[in-house]
Write an enzyme that holds these catalytic residues in place. Structure first.
Site, mmCIF file in Angstrom:
data_model
loop_
_atom_site.group_PDB
_atom_site.id
_atom_site.type_symbol
_atom_site.label_atom_id
_atom_site.label_comp_id
_atom_site.label_asym_id
_atom_site.label_seq_id
_atom_site.Cartn_x
_atom_site.Cartn_y
_atom_site.Cartn_z
ATOM 1 N N GLU A 159 1.038 -12.195 1.316
ATOM 2 C CA GLU A 159 0.930 -11.301 2.473
ATOM 3 C C GLU A 159 1.227 -9.907 1.955
ATOM 4 O O GLU A 159 2.354 -9.602 1.582
ATOM 5 C CB GLU A 159 1.920 -11.722 3.569
ATOM 6 C CG GLU A 159 1.598 -11.103 4.927
ATOM 7 C CD GLU A 159 2.487 -9.925 5.269
ATOM 8 O OE1 GLU A 159 2.028 -8.777 5.074
ATOM 9 O OE2 GLU A 159 3.619 -10.142 5.716
ATOM 10 N N LEU A 160 0.172 -9.063 1.929
ATOM 11 C CA LEU A 160 0.252 -7.812 1.181
ATOM 12 C C LEU A 160 0.156 -6.596 2.098
ATOM 13 O O LEU A 160 0.596 -6.639 3.227
ATOM 14 C CB LEU A 160 -0.845 -7.818 0.103
ATOM 15 C CG LEU A 160 -0.848 -9.081 -0.785
ATOM 16 C CD1 LEU A 160 -2.031 -9.061 -1.746
ATOM 17 C CD2 LEU A 160 0.465 -9.226 -1.540
ATOM 18 N N GLY A 163 4.663 -8.595 -0.078
ATOM 19 C CA GLY A 163 4.921 -7.426 -0.914
ATOM 20 C C GLY A 163 3.690 -6.557 -1.033
ATOM 21 O O GLY A 163 2.769 -6.613 -0.208
ATOM 22 N N SER A 164 3.649 -5.763 -2.081
ATOM 23 C CA SER A 164 2.562 -4.809 -2.263
ATOM 24 C C SER A 164 1.314 -5.495 -2.797
ATOM 25 O O SER A 164 1.375 -6.546 -3.442
ATOM 26 C CB SER A 164 2.984 -3.702 -3.237
ATOM 27 O OG SER A 164 3.071 -4.212 -4.554
ATOM 28 N N GLU A 180 -1.469 3.572 2.927
ATOM 29 C CA GLU A 180 -0.541 3.013 3.907
ATOM 30 C C GLU A 180 0.760 3.808 3.881
ATOM 31 O O GLU A 180 1.433 3.879 2.856
ATOM 32 C CB GLU A 180 -0.248 1.541 3.583
ATOM 33 C CG GLU A 180 0.759 0.904 4.513
ATOM 34 C CD GLU A 180 1.139 -0.515 4.125
ATOM 35 O OE1 GLU A 180 1.705 -1.238 4.962
ATOM 36 O OE2 GLU A 180 0.868 -0.902 2.958
#
Length: 501
Positions: A253-254, A231-232, A401
């Site tokens: 996992e960002l 996610g963020s 991003e």
């Protein structure tokens, strides 16, 4: 559809629901419950019961359950992929890619679990606490970590569900899944099949609804022993902070803003086409897709021209016939539908997401970039977009991003400058360098600050064996077969004097 709690398909206690809509047409596909705190409490309570049962199930029995699940999965392949496409706006290739990975992931993690067989420590290597350890037998064993909360994102819900749930279950844990609110239906169908195959309903549960409520409640509950999230970065920081307060692990996992470095000695035409194919794949909604195109100024014009020619061949999928796509490709391997060949641009996950991309593109143009192609939004669709004259001080060149089909192209003059631009971001998930000089490629790869760097291929590379994860603000922990250790804890059992004559 309903939530999956304690072996039952249930509504929320107060009956509240939220609509799941097709992002292309905005038509309602179904509804899901908005879980209440009482619903969450039931899931937490029974997960402990499930844990005690599941940890005692031998791996050979788990293997039989998995194999039954694969048979059911194949039987319902079309329904699951069609549901995914309609609720996500995704392409058939994306659906096949995710679907085909599931059996390999479950089998791979189970095989890895078979090799977590512990060890016997060599006796008598040092004096120890009493100076008499030479006759002690020390066994190191692995035990489940407990109840794992798996928070699954919208962009690859089936595959990332498997990356999180397969290791947790194979290690003997119970799992509570929080699926994406925007597109949870295919995932729910898949978990129903897992129940049917024999995974107990108090071992694997799915809670749907408001992400902030559910996530915050679960993360702060001591009955959650570990969290795995894709996610963020903002959400990841909140989770890490909460878990740190009770010293519980989390794998995160960002975000990413992955560099695509093009050196002047490479095949520019091939590099540009590769860049377009993998940036535009899945409408740019891929965590590890290239997002910053850092190109040597001597080949910048040629790279840009080839990229523009490739982008102009992309067709917008406004009128995509999902049934027809399924008829044509459902039995194909996803690798046969290579990105870049007759690419049809699918929608983003929502109009809100497309609007965010639109705002980011406008901001970049306001900062001095030139719009070379695209830039238009049509509901939840965003045109494939190329931005030129991007400088290294712009937000998009650093920490902004863009989760959509946008190529910002940044020029550089020296290798050191390229590395400086690549490392100027707070993120470090993946990246790549294109060059015909393998030694130079290795030198650049060693200096790029990210968890994954590909030489002569895009950073959109993920192998099930690799320890996948990021540097810096791109996350903590790793996913992959060799990282099953993140789902277990070690215990040493000592037989004092067992080896005495």
């Amino acid at each position: 559809m309903k939530m999956l709690i304690n072996g039952r398909k249930v509504d929320a206690r107060d009956g509240r629901t939220v609509e799941v809509c097709n992002p292309v047409t905005n038509e309602r596909i179904d509804t899901i419950p908005l879980a209440t705190k009482d619903d969450i409490e039931e899931a937490l309570a029974c997960s402990k019961t499930g844990l005690e049962k599941w940890r005692e199930v031998p791996l050979k029995e788990k293997e039989k359950i998995y194999e039954r699940f694969f048979v059911l999965l194949k039987k319902h392949k079309r329904t699951i992929i069609e549901t995914l496409m309609r609720e996500s706006g995704s392409s058939i290739r994306n659906g096949l890619f995710q679907f085909q990975a599931i059996p390999d992931l479950f089998r791979g993690y189970l095989e890895t679990a078979k090799r977590y067989d512990g060890k016997v420590l060599v006796p008598g290597t040092e004096n120890g606490h009493d100076g008499k350890t030479e006759n002690d037998l020390q066994l190191v064993v692995h035990e489940p970590i407990g109840t794992v909360l798996a928070i699954v994102p919208f962009n690859a819900p089936l595959m990332l569900f498997a990356y999180k749930v397969a290791p947790a279950l194979s290690a003997g844990n119970s799992v509570i899944v929080k699926p994406p609110t925007s597109n949870p239906l295919a995932l729910l169908k898949m978990v129903e099949l897992m129940w049917e195959a024999g995974i107990p309903g108090d071992v694997l549960q799915v809670i749907t609804g408001n992400g902030s409520l559910i996530g915050e409640y679960l993360v702060n509950d001591p009955r959650i022993n570990a969290v795995t999230l894709t996610g963020s970065t903002e959400v990841g920081i909140d989770i890490a902070t909460s878990m740190a307060k009770r010293l519980s692990p989390c794998a995160l996992e960002l975000g990413g803003n992955d560099p695509f470095i093009v050196l002047p000695d490479t095949d520019i035409e091939k590099a540009a086409k590769e860049a377009v194919a993998w940036r535009m794949n899945s409408a740019g909604q891929v965590c590890i897709s290239p997002k910053r195109f850092i190109v040597h100024n001597s080949v910048l014009e040629k790279f840009t021209q080839v990229a523009l020619e490739a982008v102009k061949t992309i067709v917008m999928g406004f009128d995509m016939d999902i049934a027809h796509e399924l008829d044509l490709y459902i039995e194909k391997d996803f690798s046969e539908l290579e990105p870049g060949k007759k690419m049809v641009m699918n929608s983003l996950i929502s109009e809100k997401a497309a609007t965010m991309v639109e705002q980011q593109v406008r901001m970049t143009i306001d900062q001095g970039a030139k719009l070379l192609w695209g830039g238009g939004r049509h509901g939840s669709f965003f045109e494939p977009t190329v931005l030129g004259s991007v400088t290294k001080d712009m937000d998009v060149a650093r920490d902004m991003e863009i989760f959509g089909p946008v190529m910002p192209i940044i020029g550089f003059d020296s290798i050191d400058e390229a590395i400086e631009i690549a490392n100027a971001s707070q993120f470090g998930l993946s990246g790549c360098v294109m060059t015909n000089d393998w030694q130079l490629g290795m030198r650049v790869a060693r200096k790029v600050e990210s968890g994954n760097v590909v030489i002569n291929g895009t950073g959109t590379y993920r192998n099930m064996m690799q320890p996948f994860g990021g540097y810096k603000m791109s996350g903590l922990g790793r996913e992959g077969f060799i990282t099953l250790g993140e789902m277990v804890q070690e215990k040493t059992i000592i037989f004092k004097g067992f080896l005495s004559p």
